[in-house]
Design a protein around this motif. Structure first.
Motif, short mmCIF file in Angstrom:
data_model
loop_
_atom_site.label_atom_id
_atom_site.label_comp_id
_atom_site.label_asym_id
_atom_site.label_seq_id
_atom_site.Cartn_x
_atom_site.Cartn_y
_atom_site.Cartn_z
N LEU A 53 24.34 -28.17 47.21
CA LEU A 53 23.64 -28.90 46.17
C LEU A 53 24.50 -30.11 45.84
O LEU A 53 25.72 -30.00 45.70
CB LEU A 53 23.47 -28.04 44.92
CG LEU A 53 22.62 -26.78 45.08
CD1 LEU A 53 22.56 -26.02 43.77
CD2 LEU A 53 21.22 -27.13 45.55
N VAL A 54 23.87 -31.27 45.73
CA VAL A 54 24.60 -32.51 45.43
C VAL A 54 24.00 -33.13 44.19
O VAL A 54 22.80 -33.41 44.13
CB VAL A 54 24.53 -33.50 46.62
CG1 VAL A 54 25.26 -34.78 46.27
CG2 VAL A 54 25.10 -32.88 47.88
N ASP A 82 22.72 -27.88 54.81
CA ASP A 82 21.39 -28.03 54.24
C ASP A 82 21.61 -28.65 52.87
O ASP A 82 22.00 -27.96 51.92
CB ASP A 82 20.70 -26.67 54.13
CG ASP A 82 19.34 -26.76 53.49
OD1 ASP A 82 18.75 -27.87 53.48
OD2 ASP A 82 18.85 -25.74 52.98
N VAL A 83 21.42 -29.96 52.77
CA VAL A 83 21.76 -30.71 51.56
C VAL A 83 20.51 -30.87 50.69
O VAL A 83 19.47 -31.31 51.15
CB VAL A 83 22.32 -32.10 51.92
CG1 VAL A 83 22.67 -32.89 50.67
CG2 VAL A 83 23.54 -31.96 52.80
N GLU A 84 20.67 -30.53 49.41
CA GLU A 84 19.58 -30.70 48.45
C GLU A 84 20.11 -31.49 47.25
O GLU A 84 21.09 -31.09 46.61
CB GLU A 84 19.07 -29.33 47.99
CG GLU A 84 17.95 -29.42 47.00
CD GLU A 84 17.50 -28.06 46.51
OE1 GLU A 84 16.81 -28.03 45.47
OE2 GLU A 84 17.84 -27.04 47.14
N LEU A 85 19.46 -32.61 46.98
CA LEU A 85 19.82 -33.40 45.79
C LEU A 85 19.22 -32.75 44.56
O LEU A 85 18.07 -32.32 44.57
CB LEU A 85 19.30 -34.83 45.93
CG LEU A 85 20.07 -35.74 46.86
CD1 LEU A 85 19.35 -37.07 47.03
CD2 LEU A 85 21.47 -35.97 46.34
N ILE A 86 20.02 -32.69 43.50
CA ILE A 86 19.55 -32.08 42.26
C ILE A 86 19.80 -33.03 41.10
O ILE A 86 20.59 -33.97 41.20
CB ILE A 86 20.26 -30.74 41.99
CG1 ILE A 86 21.79 -30.97 41.89
CG2 ILE A 86 19.95 -29.72 43.06
CD1 ILE A 86 22.50 -29.90 41.13
N THR A 87 19.14 -32.74 40.00
CA THR A 87 19.37 -33.47 38.76
C THR A 87 19.73 -32.52 37.62
O THR A 87 20.21 -32.95 36.58
CB THR A 87 18.12 -34.28 38.35
OG1 THR A 87 17.01 -33.39 38.26
CG2 THR A 87 17.82 -35.36 39.38
N VAL A 106 29.63 -32.73 43.07
CA VAL A 106 29.27 -33.67 42.01
C VAL A 106 29.94 -35.00 42.31
O VAL A 106 31.17 -35.08 42.40
CB VAL A 106 29.69 -33.14 40.62
CG1 VAL A 106 29.33 -34.15 39.55
CG2 VAL A 106 29.05 -31.80 40.33
N ILE A 107 29.12 -36.03 42.47
CA ILE A 107 29.61 -37.39 42.68
C ILE A 107 29.55 -38.10 41.34
O ILE A 107 28.47 -38.27 40.77
CB ILE A 107 28.77 -38.13 43.74
CG1 ILE A 107 28.74 -37.33 45.05
CG2 ILE A 107 29.30 -39.53 43.97
CD1 ILE A 107 27.76 -37.87 46.07
N PRO A 108 30.70 -38.52 40.78
CA PRO A 108 30.70 -39.12 39.43
C PRO A 108 30.02 -40.49 39.39
O PRO A 108 29.84 -41.14 40.42
CB PRO A 108 32.19 -39.22 39.10
CG PRO A 108 32.88 -39.26 40.41
CD PRO A 108 32.03 -38.46 41.36
#
Length: 191
Positions: A53-54, A82-87, A106-108
């Motif tokens: 999760l990213v 398996d990359v999933e973008l999250i909010t 987590v990318i700041p």
């Protein structure tokens, strides 16, 4: 002599109860088949095991580029992650606790700005269960990959040449021994 008496007694019991003999011969075969169905099908690549999760909070474009690098990373022609973008951070933490995903990256928000300034090191956050084998495995892939990406994005020289992994001939696939050991252990525990 006692062992011959036990063997004779066992053979007489098996002769009287042919169903027991059938069960004795069939049960290990069924266990090995079950073991293969449960663990032996790896055609989907590592991405079937390494779900990421990213949470990309970056205000620049470097965070998005990093996500694309993660998505395009391959091992033996198959995707690694398996990359999933999250909010939603709360939903990600629940998925981590339930071990539905390997880890959360987590990318700041200031990632691009810090990286382009070169004054201080850019920091990324990895969250997950350090006792989980998928977390450890995903982290081992991510460390080098992210370090190389950050060095390239910052324009720093790459210190070491890329490493290529090759399996020895006859390895890299599961053998009869790999399947048999699991079946024997389960069979022994059941007895």
């Amino acid at each position: 002599m006692k062992s011959l008496d036990v063997a004779r007694k066992t053979l007489i019991e098996l002769w009287r109860e042919p169903l027991l003999l059938g069960l004795l011969l069939l049960f290990p075969v069924v266990l090995v088949a079950f073991y293969y169905v449960a663990f032996g099908q790896t055609e989907g690549g590592l991405a079937t095991y390494l779900s990421l999760l990213v949470l990309n909070e970056d205000e620049g474009q470097t965070g998005g580029e990093m996500v694309e690098v993660l998505r395009s990373t391959e091992w033996e022609g198959e995707p690694v992650f398996d990359v999933e973008l999250i909010t939603d951070l709360a939903g990600a933490e629940i998925a981590l606790r339930e071990r539905k995903v390997a880890l959360l990256l987590v990318i700041p928000s200031d990632f691009t700005a810090v990286l382009s300034s070169g004054v201080s090191p850019a920091e990324l956050s990895l969250a997950g269960d350090p006792n989980s084998e998928t977390f450890i495995f995903a982290q081992s892939f991510l460390n080098g990959l992210l370090r190389e990406f950050v060095r390239e994005a910052a324009g720093w020289p790459v210190e070491a040449p890329p490493i290529s992994y090759e399996f020895l001939p006859g390895t890299g696939t599961m053998s009869d021994f790999d399947f048999g050991v699991g079946g024997i252990i389960i069979f022994g525990v059941l007895f």
